[in-house]
Design a protein around this motif. Structure first.
Motif, PDB file in Angstrom:
ATOM      1  N   GLY A  16     -11.605  -2.852  -7.373  1.00 21.66           N
ATOM      2  CA  GLY A  16     -10.672  -1.782  -7.694  1.00 21.66           C
ATOM      3  C   GLY A  16     -10.216  -1.926  -9.142  1.00 21.66           C
ATOM      4  N   ALA A  39      -7.133   1.387  -3.736  1.00 19.67           N
ATOM      5  CA  ALA A  39      -7.699   2.307  -2.760  1.00 19.67           C
ATOM      6  C   ALA A  39      -6.636   3.286  -2.267  1.00 19.67           C
ATOM      7  N   THR A  93     -12.965   0.903   7.553  1.00 18.55           N
ATOM      8  CA  THR A  93     -14.326   0.745   7.030  1.00 18.55           C
ATOM      9  C   THR A  93     -15.408   0.882   8.090  1.00 18.55           C
ATOM     10  N   ARG A 143     -12.577   8.386   2.813  1.00 13.59           N
ATOM     11  CA  ARG A 143     -11.987   7.067   2.529  1.00 13.59           C
ATOM     12  C   ARG A 143     -12.349   6.649   1.113  1.00 13.59           C
ATOM     13  N   THR A 144     -11.469   5.852   0.556  1.00 11.65           N
ATOM     14  CA  THR A 144     -11.667   5.373  -0.818  1.00 11.65           C
ATOM     15  C   THR A 144     -12.125   3.911  -0.839  1.00 11.65           C
ATOM     16  N   VAL A 145     -12.711   3.476   0.261  1.00 11.13           N
ATOM     17  CA  VAL A 145     -13.343   2.154   0.342  1.00 11.13           C
ATOM     18  C   VAL A 145     -14.743   2.354   0.907  1.00 11.13           C
ATOM     19  N   TRP A 184       0.832  -1.201   0.000  1.00  8.05           N
ATOM     20  CA  TRP A 184       0.000   0.000   0.000  1.00  8.05           C
ATOM     21  C   TRP A 184       0.870   1.257   0.000  1.00  8.05           C
ATOM     22  N   HIS A 207     -14.025  -5.409  -2.187  1.00 10.92           N
ATOM     23  CA  HIS A 207     -14.450  -4.284  -3.010  1.00 10.92           C
ATOM     24  C   HIS A 207     -13.627  -4.226  -4.304  1.00 10.92           C
ATOM     25  N   GLN A 225      -4.636  -5.133  -2.609  1.00 12.99           N
ATOM     26  CA  GLN A 225      -5.625  -4.165  -3.092  1.00 12.99           C
ATOM     27  C   GLN A 225      -4.994  -2.787  -2.957  1.00 12.99           C
ATOM     28  N   TYR A 282      -7.539   4.298   3.208  1.00 13.83           N
ATOM     29  CA  TYR A 282      -7.667   3.330   2.118  1.00 13.83           C
ATOM     30  C   TYR A 282      -8.153   1.977   2.637  1.00 13.83           C
TER      31      TYR A 282
END
Length: 856
Positions: A330, A394, A172, A187-189, A74, A328, A391, A169
């Motif tokens: 991407g 994100a 949740t 957040r990008t999730v 990440w 999720h 992932q 990222y």
């Protein structure tokens, strides 16, 4: 590409680039980059298992030594995004982004030190204490991360005080959507609420309504488990067992509750377990499950552990059953693999590492210590395993969200960014709310809660050798789509597992809940007159009154109107009886009319006898008003056409009975005068008065208490009974009472009369006729009261016809027999009691005595 092939390819590449296994790298020195605007980064580069945080007695430095490959990937995704933006000339022309990336060890206490560093004044290590921070320029413009919800709840409140934009990222938890508490958090999730909704829809789509649910005893697990429980209960899914798993560092003292829960699940009908947990707690859960050889189940995974190599590589995981969960979606980033390879290759070059050493800012040694010492001991194998399921989109998209907001704040265009004043962190927020931005050819948008709308893929673990691969078997984007043909189950014959407390009820059955769970029930058939409206109904719905349903029905049917139809067997039989009785009445009437001057007819009343027979014929015809669909006119005509003619007939018989009574019981001095009254025009006045009285009663009854046509929806199971309903049984009895009184007087006038020998006994015929009348109508009362309402019309028809037939056979037909077959008896002496010269029996007494003597 299969995992083994990918690993071999990558190892060959790093060998060609000169990376020796076990050689130290300088990845930790690549975690910072100077620029015009600096982005702070919080990443779980290490694990806190070996740091001894629970034994801290002093606020000293904490360093993690175990590498977390996903956290490193990440961080590399953020570095790649920054390099792309700096190398492009469209988003921030003339400006360069930098970054400062730090390790959080997935612990809030570890993450606080870099958070303080981010809020230090630009170019210094101190945080100023001010009344107003509007003009405060911190070291970083925005923060990317952290990944953990537990850490984000702490840093989110800290950065929200300064309105520092923070784009996570991976955090949740739904609590972070609260704009009042976390005004600068993005957040990008998706939020866990979306994932929990997808889980519930998955259970519903596979008809699993009897499940167990387990969560890790941290913010992520507690909040996710609570969300799932509330959504599941709202959708009719029962959670048979629920519990929290302690984190590994909390010790094994509290693991007993989870062990008890697993044993309960193992010995129950629960076949599905939802695990909303961190990877570390899930590792402990499956370690225990494998050690004690618990039976295989379906494990619905949360995103936090679905792709965790820690759980995937646990020995024996291929025996726990079926694992599936949501991940999720991407964007595919094929360039990312080559970027990671390039970074690893640079980290092995001594010259490049020496250049980084010369340009270090000195912050690590004096404040935070080494950024990521475990990163320098990373092996290509570790990174290769992480590349299989990483992932990174994100984290990559989080950088682009800040860059787009900065682009708007600086009023940038294709030629440059004309704004002169440096942008402060809080000035980005206005541009980030509801902002739409692009990242790797995908368009994302923050909503009012700082979340993005991303779809989920449903992933299934499919085992290949010692590592599972993730197979896409469905998706969720507001609605669930499943690919049943791609699913592989752990059950024999690849049969879809069943996890229900009770079997599915058949159509037409509802659930009678037993116990505390709505999913444990008995199936009960819907009774006639009710139906099952929806498959999940707990109660049967009643049909409308104009509808019916059989037992165990799922719909209602319209009721057919039911009444006494002309073609029914009972009606045909009664019509046959009507023809016989009416025929006999007409024959008797014809004979009486033809022999109207004969002594027999004169003795029976003469014209009054013919009138009485005509009235009996009308009484017979009244039964024709009973068959067919009832109407108001037919209901009223039934009573009128029955009672008035019957009164006319009984009044003529009453006059005959009175004449017999006068002739036999009263003194002779009264006989002549009374006979003249009973045989003259005055007799017709009596008939008229009786009929007028009955007509008055009938008119009052029909005007004040008229019978009405009603539809009885409940008398018959499948039909609607249309019939005439009596409004007042008292008035109905009063109308009948007039005729009953006439019949009773007839009976009294003839019952004790002694006939003279040698004469026709008219009293006996009247007595039997009245007995027939009373027997018929007295039998009618209990019969009418006890038969079903649908049989009331034929009972009334039969009673009327038998009443007429009784009067006819006991009084009129014997006289017809004498007229036809014994004309020799049709003499004044036999019927009138006198000679030929005295038709009334008043003269010729000697002859009468002679006749009387002959019959002695």
């Amino acid at each position: 590409m299969p995992p083994a092939m990918l690993g071999l390819t990558f190892l060959g590449l790093v060998a060609a680039l000169g990376i020796r296994p076990g050689a130290p790298l300088c990845l930790s020195q690549q975690l910072s980059l100077p620029g015009d605007y600096i982005l702070g980064g919080l990443f779980p580069l290490g694990s806190a298992d070996d740091t001894g945080l629970g034994d801290r007695t002093q606020p000293n430095a904490t360093v993690c030594t175990r590498l977390s490959a996903p956290g490193l990937l990440w961080a590399l995704a953020v570095m790649m995004a920054v390099e792309e933006i700096n190398n492009a000339s469209t988003l921030l022309p003339g400006l360069r982004l930098g970054y400062d990336l730090f390790d959080t060890c997935s612990e809030p206490v570890v993450a606080m030190k870099p958070s303080l560093v981010f809020m230090a004044k630009a170019g210094s290590r101190s945080i100023g204490a001010y009344c107003d921070y509007t003009q405060y320029q911190p070291r970083v413009l925005a923060v990317i991360g952290p990944h953990s919800s537990e850490v984000a709840l702490v840093t989110g409140k800290f950065f929200s005080f300064f309105l520092m934009p923070q784009v996570s990222y991976g955090a949740t938890t739904d609590r972070l959507s609260n704009r009042e508490t976390f005004p600068s958090f993005f957040r990008t999730v998706p939020s866990d609420r979306v994932q929990a909704t997808a889980m519930v829809e998955l259970l519903r789509g596979l008809h699993w309504n009897w499940v167990a649910a387990v969560g890790s005893d941290d913010e992520y697990g507690r909040q996710g488990l609570g969300l799932f429980s509330s959504l599941a209960n709202a959708k009719g899914i029962c959670i048979a067992y629920e519990g929290l798993m302690p984190l590994p560092r909390a010790g094994g003292t509290r693991l007993g509750s989870v062990q008890s829960l697993l044993h309960q699940v193992n010995h129950s009908s629960v076949q599905v377990v939802v695990v909303f947990s961190s990877a570390q707690a899930t590792y402990s859960l499956f370690s225990y499950s494998i050690r004690y050889r618990l039976s295989p189940k379906v494990w619905v995974a949360s995103e936090a552990w679905l792709t965790s190599s820690l759980v995937m590589t646990l020995p024996g995981m291929d025996r726990v059953g079926t694992v599936l969960g949501f991940l999720h979606q991407g964007a595919e980033m094929p360039e990312f693999r080559s970027y990671v390879q390039t970074r690893l290759a640079r980290a092995a070059e001594p010259a490049y590492c020496a250049s980084l050493e010369a340009g270090r800012l000195g912050l690590e040694e004096h404040v935070v210590g080494p950024r990521c010492p475990q990163c320098d001991r990373a092996s290509p194998e570790n990174v290769t395993d992480g590349l299989l399921y990483h992932q990174t989109f994100a984290a990559y998209a989080a950088v682009y969200s800040v860059a787009h907001a900065l682009h708007k704040a600086l009023l940038c265009n294709s030629s440059g960014c004309p704004a002169q004043e440096p942008v402060r962190p809080w000035q980005l927020l206005d541009n980030m709310y509801n902002m739409s931005f692009h990242a790797y050819n995908r368009t994302l948008q923050f909503d009012t809660s700082g979340n993005v709308d991303l779809a989920y893929d449903l992933k299934l673990w499919v085992w290949r050798d010692r590592m599972p691969m993730l197979r896409t078997v469905g998706s969720f984007n507001g609605s669930l789509e499943l690919q049943f043909s791609s699913m592989i189950w752990h059950t024999p014959g690849n049969q879809e597992p069943v996890s229900q407390c009770s079997r599915q009820c058949r159509e037409g059955q509802v659930r009678r809940v037993k116990g505390f769970h709505s999913c444990c029930y008995d199936c009960v058939d819907c009774k006639a007159g009710s139906y099952q409206r929806h498959p999940d109904d707990a109660l049967c719905s009643k049909c409308d009154q104009d509808q019916w349903s059989p037992d165990g029905s799922t719909r209602c049917f319209p009721r057919r109107p039911r009444f006494l139809a002309w073609g029914e067997p009972a009606v045909l039989g009664l019509l046959l009886l009507l023809g016989i009785v009416l025929g006999l009445v007409l024959v008797a009437l014809g004979l009486f009319t033809w022999h109207r001057d004969s002594p027999l007819v004169q003795a029976a009343g003469g014209p009054r006898a013919c009138f009485g027979l005509a009235c009996l014929g009308l009484v017979c015809l009244s039964v024709l008003l009973f068959p067919g669909r009832p109407s108001t006119a037919s209901c009223m005509g039934q009573q009128l056409l029955l009672h008035l003619p019957l009164t006319g007939c009984l009044s003529t018989l009453f006059l005959l009975a009175a004449e017999i009574f006068v002739g036999s019981e009263l003194p002779p001095s009264w006989t002549d005068w009374l006979h003249s009254c009973l045989r003259g025009p005055w007799a017709w006045l009596v008939v008229l008065l009786a009929m007028l009285a009955e007509a008055a009663l009938c008119s009052w009854y029909l005007a004040v208490f008229p019978p009405v046509v009603v539809t009885n929806w409940h008398a018959l199971p499948t039909e609607a009974l249309v019939h005439c309903r009596v409004s007042s049984w008292i008035m109905f009895g009063v109308v009948h009472a007039t005729n009953a009184m006439l019949a009773f007087l007839c009976f009294l006038g003839t019952f004790l009369v002694q006939s003279r020998p040698g004469h026709y006994n008219s009293a006996r015929g009247l007595t039997f006729a009245m007995l027939a009348y009373f027997i018929t109508w007295v039998s009618y009362i209990p019969l009418f009261a006890n038969v079903h309402v649908v049989s009331h019309p034929p009972v009334q028809m039969g009673t009327i016809l038998f009443c007429v037939l009784g009067i006819l056979t006991t009084f009129h037909l014997p006289k017809c027999y004498l007229l036809l077959w014994r004309p020799d008896l049709n003499t004044p002496e036999f019927f009138l009691g006198g000679g030929p010269s005295d038709a009334r029996g008043q003269g010729g007494s000697g002859h009468g005595e002679e006749t009387q003597g002959k019959n002695k």
